[in-house]
Design a protein around this motif. Structure first.
Motif, short mmCIF file in Angstrom:
data_model
loop_
_atom_site.label_atom_id
_atom_site.label_comp_id
_atom_site.label_asym_id
_atom_site.label_seq_id
_atom_site.Cartn_x
_atom_site.Cartn_y
_atom_site.Cartn_z
N ILE A 222 -2.75 -56.18 17.49
CA ILE A 222 -2.27 -54.91 18.03
C ILE A 222 -2.18 -55.06 19.54
N ASN A 223 -0.99 -54.82 20.05
CA ASN A 223 -0.72 -54.90 21.47
C ASN A 223 -0.64 -53.47 22.02
N PHE A 224 -1.64 -53.07 22.78
CA PHE A 224 -1.61 -51.78 23.46
C PHE A 224 -0.99 -52.01 24.84
N TYR A 225 0.06 -51.27 25.14
CA TYR A 225 0.72 -51.47 26.42
C TYR A 225 0.98 -50.13 27.10
N ASP A 226 1.14 -50.19 28.39
CA ASP A 226 1.41 -49.03 29.23
C ASP A 226 2.90 -48.95 29.50
N GLU A 227 3.41 -47.75 29.65
CA GLU A 227 4.84 -47.60 29.91
C GLU A 227 5.28 -48.31 31.19
N LYS A 228 4.35 -48.51 32.13
CA LYS A 228 4.68 -49.20 33.38
C LYS A 228 4.92 -50.69 33.18
N THR A 229 4.29 -51.28 32.17
CA THR A 229 4.44 -52.72 31.93
C THR A 229 5.36 -53.03 30.74
N GLU A 230 5.89 -52.00 30.12
CA GLU A 230 6.70 -52.19 28.91
C GLU A 230 7.86 -53.16 29.12
N ASP A 231 8.67 -52.94 30.14
CA ASP A 231 9.82 -53.81 30.37
C ASP A 231 9.40 -55.23 30.72
N GLU A 232 8.30 -55.34 31.45
CA GLU A 232 7.80 -56.65 31.89
C GLU A 232 7.36 -57.53 30.72
N ILE A 233 6.77 -56.93 29.70
CA ILE A 233 6.17 -57.72 28.62
C ILE A 233 6.99 -57.77 27.34
N LYS A 234 8.02 -56.95 27.24
CA LYS A 234 8.76 -56.81 25.98
C LYS A 234 9.25 -58.16 25.44
N ASN A 235 9.91 -58.96 26.26
CA ASN A 235 10.46 -60.23 25.78
C ASN A 235 9.38 -61.22 25.36
N ASP A 236 8.28 -61.25 26.12
CA ASP A 236 7.19 -62.16 25.75
C ASP A 236 6.54 -61.75 24.44
#
Length: 100
Positions: free
Chosen positions: A16-30
Motif C-alpha cells: 500500500i502506497n500512501f501518498y500526498d497530493e503534493k507528491t502525486e505527480d512526482e511519484i506516479k510514473n515510478d
C-alpha cells in the motif's frame, strides 16, 4: 484496513502506497513502473493520504510521502518512507515476494 486487505488475494503480499497530493505527480510514473515489475509477485495499491486520513494516521503513514507498507498474510512486514525511485522500491519489496 481489513476491508482493504480483503479486496486482494491472500496468497500475494500487498504493497500500500500512501501518498500526498503534493507528491502525486512526482511519484506516479515510478509507482506504475514498480507495479509492473512486481506484477505476479505482489499487489500494489495507492491511497491518497487526504482521502483516507484515519487509515494513514493509524499506520503511521500520514506525515511522509510516499509511505509504503508491505502486508503479508494481513500483517505489515516492511515499510518504506519517502522512497520514490522505482528500482529502489522493487529492490526492497521484492525481497519479501516470491516469484511465480
Amino acid at each position: 484496513m481489513d476491508e482493504i486487505l480483503a479486496l486482494f488475494p491472500e496468497d500475494k503480499p500487498l504493497l500500500i502506497n500512501f501518498y500526498d497530493e503534493k507528491t502525486e505527480d512526482e511519484i506516479k510514473n515510478d509507482i506504475l513502473r514498480a507495479k509492473k515489475l512486481l506484477e505476479g509477485r505482489c499487489a500494489v495499491v495507492s491511497m491518497k493520504q487526504q482521502d483516507y486520513p484515519e487509515i494513514a494516521k493509524l499506520w503511521d503513514a500520514a506525515e511522509k510521502s510516499p509511505s509504503m507498507i508491505l502486508f503479508k498474510d494481513g500483517s505489515p512486514v516492511m515499510r518504506l518512507y519517502e522512497e520514490t525511485h522505482y528500482l529502489e522500491i522493487v529492490s526492497y519489496v521484492g525481497q519479501h515476494c516470491k516469484d511465480d
